[in-house]
Write a protein that holds these residues in place. Structure first.
Motif, PDB file in Angstrom:
ATOM      1  N   LYS A  38      -4.478  -2.658  -5.632  1.00 17.73           N
ATOM      2  CA  LYS A  38      -4.972  -3.974  -5.246  1.00 17.73           C
ATOM      3  C   LYS A  38      -4.036  -4.616  -4.223  1.00 17.73           C
ATOM      4  O   LYS A  38      -2.839  -4.367  -4.205  1.00 17.73           O
ATOM      5  N   LEU A  39      -4.623  -5.472  -3.387  1.00 20.39           N
ATOM      6  CA  LEU A  39      -3.840  -6.162  -2.375  1.00 20.39           C
ATOM      7  C   LEU A  39      -3.045  -7.312  -2.982  1.00 20.39           C
ATOM      8  O   LEU A  39      -3.212  -7.663  -4.151  1.00 20.39           O
ATOM      9  N   LEU A  40      -2.233  -7.903  -2.145  1.00 19.84           N
ATOM     10  CA  LEU A  40      -1.412  -9.027  -2.569  1.00 19.84           C
ATOM     11  C   LEU A  40      -2.223 -10.319  -2.641  1.00 19.84           C
ATOM     12  O   LEU A  40      -3.116 -10.562  -1.824  1.00 19.84           O
ATOM     13  N   ILE A  41      -1.877 -11.136  -3.621  1.00 17.87           N
ATOM     14  CA  ILE A  41      -2.231 -12.546  -3.571  1.00 17.87           C
ATOM     15  C   ILE A  41      -1.033 -13.240  -2.931  1.00 17.87           C
ATOM     16  O   ILE A  41       0.081 -13.208  -3.459  1.00 17.87           O
TER      17      ILE A  41
ATOM     18  N   ARG B 295       0.831  -1.205   0.000  1.00 17.23           N
ATOM     19  CA  ARG B 295       0.000   0.000   0.000  1.00 17.23           C
ATOM     20  C   ARG B 295       0.869   1.260   0.000  1.00 17.23           C
ATOM     21  O   ARG B 295       0.598   2.226  -0.719  1.00 17.23           O
ATOM     22  N   ASN B 296       1.928   1.228   0.784  1.00 19.19           N
ATOM     23  CA  ASN B 296       2.815   2.391   0.837  1.00 19.19           C
ATOM     24  C   ASN B 296       3.521   2.636  -0.484  1.00 19.19           C
ATOM     25  O   ASN B 296       3.962   3.758  -0.764  1.00 19.19           O
ATOM     26  N   ALA B 297       3.644   1.572  -1.299  1.00 22.63           N
ATOM     27  CA  ALA B 297       4.270   1.717  -2.619  1.00 22.63           C
ATOM     28  C   ALA B 297       3.276   2.216  -3.665  1.00 22.63           C
ATOM     29  O   ALA B 297       3.646   2.411  -4.824  1.00 22.63           O
ATOM     30  N   GLY B 298       2.002   2.393  -3.258  1.00 18.04           N
ATOM     31  CA  GLY B 298       1.020   2.984  -4.152  1.00 18.04           C
ATOM     32  C   GLY B 298       0.155   2.002  -4.923  1.00 18.04           C
ATOM     33  O   GLY B 298      -0.554   2.411  -5.848  1.00 18.04           O
TER      34      GLY B 298
ATOM     35  N   LYS C 224      -5.255  -8.133 -16.262  1.00 13.73           N
ATOM     36  CA  LYS C 224      -6.681  -8.133 -15.940  1.00 13.73           C
ATOM     37  C   LYS C 224      -7.100  -9.430 -15.270  1.00 13.73           C
ATOM     38  O   LYS C 224      -7.930  -9.443 -14.358  1.00 13.73           O
ATOM     39  N   ARG C 225      -6.534 -10.555 -15.749  1.00 12.26           N
ATOM     40  CA  ARG C 225      -6.853 -11.838 -15.120  1.00 12.26           C
ATOM     41  C   ARG C 225      -6.343 -11.873 -13.680  1.00 12.26           C
ATOM     42  O   ARG C 225      -7.024 -12.392 -12.777  1.00 12.26           O
ATOM     43  N   ILE C 226      -5.151 -11.332 -13.456  1.00 14.66           N
ATOM     44  CA  ILE C 226      -4.598 -11.300 -12.103  1.00 14.66           C
ATOM     45  C   ILE C 226      -5.420 -10.381 -11.204  1.00 14.66           C
ATOM     46  O   ILE C 226      -5.699 -10.700 -10.038  1.00 14.66           O
ATOM     47  N   GLN C 227      -5.842  -9.229 -11.751  1.00 17.46           N
ATOM     48  CA  GLN C 227      -6.661  -8.304 -10.966  1.00 17.46           C
ATOM     49  C   GLN C 227      -7.991  -8.932 -10.590  1.00 17.46           C
ATOM     50  O   GLN C 227      -8.502  -8.717  -9.475  1.00 17.46           O
ATOM     51  N   ALA C 228      -8.562  -9.720 -11.517  1.00 16.24           N
ATOM     52  CA  ALA C 228      -9.824 -10.408 -11.214  1.00 16.24           C
ATOM     53  C   ALA C 228      -9.631 -11.414 -10.081  1.00 16.24           C
ATOM     54  O   ALA C 228     -10.500 -11.563  -9.201  1.00 16.24           O
ATOM     55  N   LEU C 229      -8.483 -12.107 -10.097  1.00 11.56           N
ATOM     56  CA  LEU C 229      -8.178 -13.053  -9.023  1.00 11.56           C
ATOM     57  C   LEU C 229      -8.045 -12.326  -7.692  1.00 11.56           C
ATOM     58  O   LEU C 229      -8.583 -12.766  -6.666  1.00 11.56           O
ATOM     59  N   LYS C 230      -7.365 -11.192  -7.705  1.00 15.67           N
ATOM     60  CA  LYS C 230      -7.203 -10.411  -6.483  1.00 15.67           C
ATOM     61  C   LYS C 230      -8.548  -9.900  -5.973  1.00 15.67           C
ATOM     62  O   LYS C 230      -8.822  -9.915  -4.762  1.00 15.67           O
TER      63      LYS C 230
ATOM     64  N   GLY D 151      -9.388  -9.591  -0.734  1.00 13.40           N
ATOM     65  CA  GLY D 151     -10.082  -8.831   0.300  1.00 13.40           C
ATOM     66  C   GLY D 151      -9.927  -7.335   0.109  1.00 13.40           C
ATOM     67  O   GLY D 151      -9.540  -6.846  -0.955  1.00 13.40           O
ATOM     68  N   THR D 152     -10.203  -6.578   1.160  1.00 13.09           N
ATOM     69  CA  THR D 152     -10.109  -5.114   1.113  1.00 13.09           C
ATOM     70  C   THR D 152      -8.964  -4.644   1.999  1.00 13.09           C
ATOM     71  O   THR D 152      -8.539  -5.336   2.923  1.00 13.09           O
ATOM     72  N   TRP D 153      -8.482  -3.416   1.717  1.00 16.85           N
ATOM     73  CA  TRP D 153      -7.393  -2.875   2.521  1.00 16.85           C
ATOM     74  C   TRP D 153      -7.769  -2.798   4.001  1.00 16.85           C
ATOM     75  O   TRP D 153      -6.983  -3.184   4.872  1.00 16.85           O
TER      76      TRP D 153
END
Length: 480
Positions: A18-21, A12-15, A267-273, A278-280
């Motif tokens: 989306k969160l990590l998988i 998050r601090n790196a900007g 986009k596929r990775i973002q959909a997985l995330k 979850g949420t921040w």
């Protein structure tokens, strides 16, 4: 949990939006990174679960394990193993697949995938298109599987087709070559014909494709994102991780990797995330509810104990030596000297390897635990046996019974059975229990051996040896 949370804060601090998988190699059984006394429950792995014959129980185990991982902040599991176990000499696959019957494997892997998904952990079926029909270790060199397209469709692809139809979220490609199918020795994880033409186009897979670890010797320093995967896995060395980023940037700059292609995969990775990360607010405020954790651990421990006991498979007991007597007993326990299969399997206990990574002349941590458990029933003399060693004439004289353990004593480990034959010549009429503790192929031809012969596929069920419980499993593989 603290590690997962700190990684999310860094992101998050790196900007990042989306969160990590956060992934883990938690197949259960012998591949159980999360299963320690302080963390997750030790559950049976695939082949042990197949010995139980219950698809529903496999789903419950996967779900229980996933609930623990999710509480710790882990949301992606490199499981289930959808390989078809076709070569008993395979040094890597071993007990990782469920069995050697394709439609049964399909049922099991779909159940595990569902169990993980229902606990909000993304599954990753592996190792596409199958690493089961080889005896070459992909951690050390490149396996070549001489299967045609028709062969693959009839056998290896059956579990993966079932998973694709069920909508499995991610699939991991394996490091093996299929020269008959592809026309060359390109590893499948690097092959456009496999990753895109077969998996994406023919099988119409729309989820995320991830490679197996690219630090295995079969593929190290050969990969690029032009080869079709969405995510490349580099697990160990920072210089290789940095090099992969630099190579990707260079490929976009020189046009060998189109930015539009990278965006499509993104986009596929973002959909997985979006589905699993979850949420921040939820992730950054993550804390452990100790009462909930303790209740889950109690439930899972009970489930695991039941599953392990029921998966223990007694092949025969020709002299009715089970249960072993503990009255005035001196038990001679033989366990094999451990051999190195590959450097990618971490020795978390620091027992097999020293600080320089050299293999010690010793037994493994599970065998030390086995000896300790037997010693609670009777006095034990523990012998760690190795290739070509002689058996002292007076070794067996004072003992009342013998337990002999093997670990992958087939093909390259055949020295274990040679040692057993030497032991039999000195055994006389003492009760003998033979336990196969990993892939069960080493004991399938021991019908003539006097005594009890059984398989655990993983960890040794001491309670079965001494009659506290009954093993109820059936071997899920055969010696072809």
């Amino acid at each position: 949990m603290a590690l997962c949370r700190s990684c999310s804060i860094l992101l998050r601090n790196a900007g990042h939006e989306k969160l990590l998988i956060i992934g883990i190699n938690q197949e259960n059984g012998l591949v159980a990174v999360f299963s320690t006394a302080e963390c997750g429950t030790q559950f049976p792995g695939a082949m042990a679960m197949a010995a139980l014959g219950s698809v529903e129980l496999a789903k419950r185990v996967a779900n229980g394990s996933a609930l623990e991982m999710r509480m710790a902040g882990i949301n992606w599991d490199y499981s289930p193993d959808a390989d078809v176990n076709l070569d008993p000499r395979n040094p890597v696959i071993g007990v990782h697949p469920f069995e050697d019957v394709t439609h049964n494997i399909a049922d099991f892997v779909c159940a595990v995938s569902e169990g993980l998904t229902e606990a909000n952990v993304a599954p990753s079926a592996k190792h596409f298109p199958s690493n089961g029909n080889t005896h070459v270790n992909s951690h050390l060199s490149l396996p070549r599987i001489m299967a045609s397209k028709e062969d693959l469709a009839a056998v290896e692809l059956v579990p993966f087709k079932a998973l694709v139809e069920k909508g499995v979220l991610t699939i991991m490609t394996g490091h093996m070559a299929l020269p008959v199918y592809t026309g060359d020795n390109t590893p499948c994880s690097l092959s456009w014909k496999i990753t895109t033409d077969l998996l994406r186009e023919e099988m119409q897979y729309e989820g995320v494709i991830v490679t197996d670890c690219l630090e295995m010797e079969a593929v190290v320093e050969k990969y690029s994102l032009e080869d079709g995967a969405d995510i490349i896995m580099i697990c160990h060395r920072m210089d290789r991780q940095q090099g992969a980023l630099e190579k990707t940037y260079a490929a976009i700059s020189d046009g060998s990797l189109l930015l539009s292609t990278l965006m499509e995969r993104g986009k596929r990775i973002q959909a997985l995330k979006s589905k699993f990360a979850g949420t921040w607010d939820k992730v950054l405020s993550l804390t452990v509810d100790t009462e909930q954790w303790d209740a889950l651990k109690r439930s899972n421990t009970s489930l695991a104990q039941m599953a392990y006991t029921a998966s223990t498979t007694v092949l025969h007991d020709s002299k009715t030596v089970l249960p072993l007597s503990t009255a005035a007993a001196l038990i001679l326990l033989f366990t094999p000297r451990m051999e190195s299969i590959n450097l990618a399997v971490d020795d978390v206990d620091g027992i097999l390897r020293n600080s320089k990574g050299w293999l010690r002349n010793t037994t493994g941590p599970s065998f030390y635990a086995f000896a300790a458990a037997v010693s609670q029933q009777a006095v034990v003399q523990h012998v760690i046996y190795g290739p070509g060693e002689e058996i002292a004439d007076d070794l067996l004289r004072p003992v009342t019974s013998v337990i002999f353990a093997t670990c992958n004593g087939f093909d390259k480990g055949a020295w274990q059975l040679e040692y057993l034959r030497s032991l039999l010549n000195k055994l006389e009429d003492k009760p003998l229990v033979i336990v196969s503790t990993c892939a069960p192929y080493d004991i399938l031809n021991l019908d003539d051996v006097p005594g009890a012969v059984f398989s655990t596929m993983e960890f040794i069920a001491v309670r079965v040896i001494f009659g506290e419980v009954q093993g109820g499993g059936k071997l899920p593989v055969q010696l072809l």
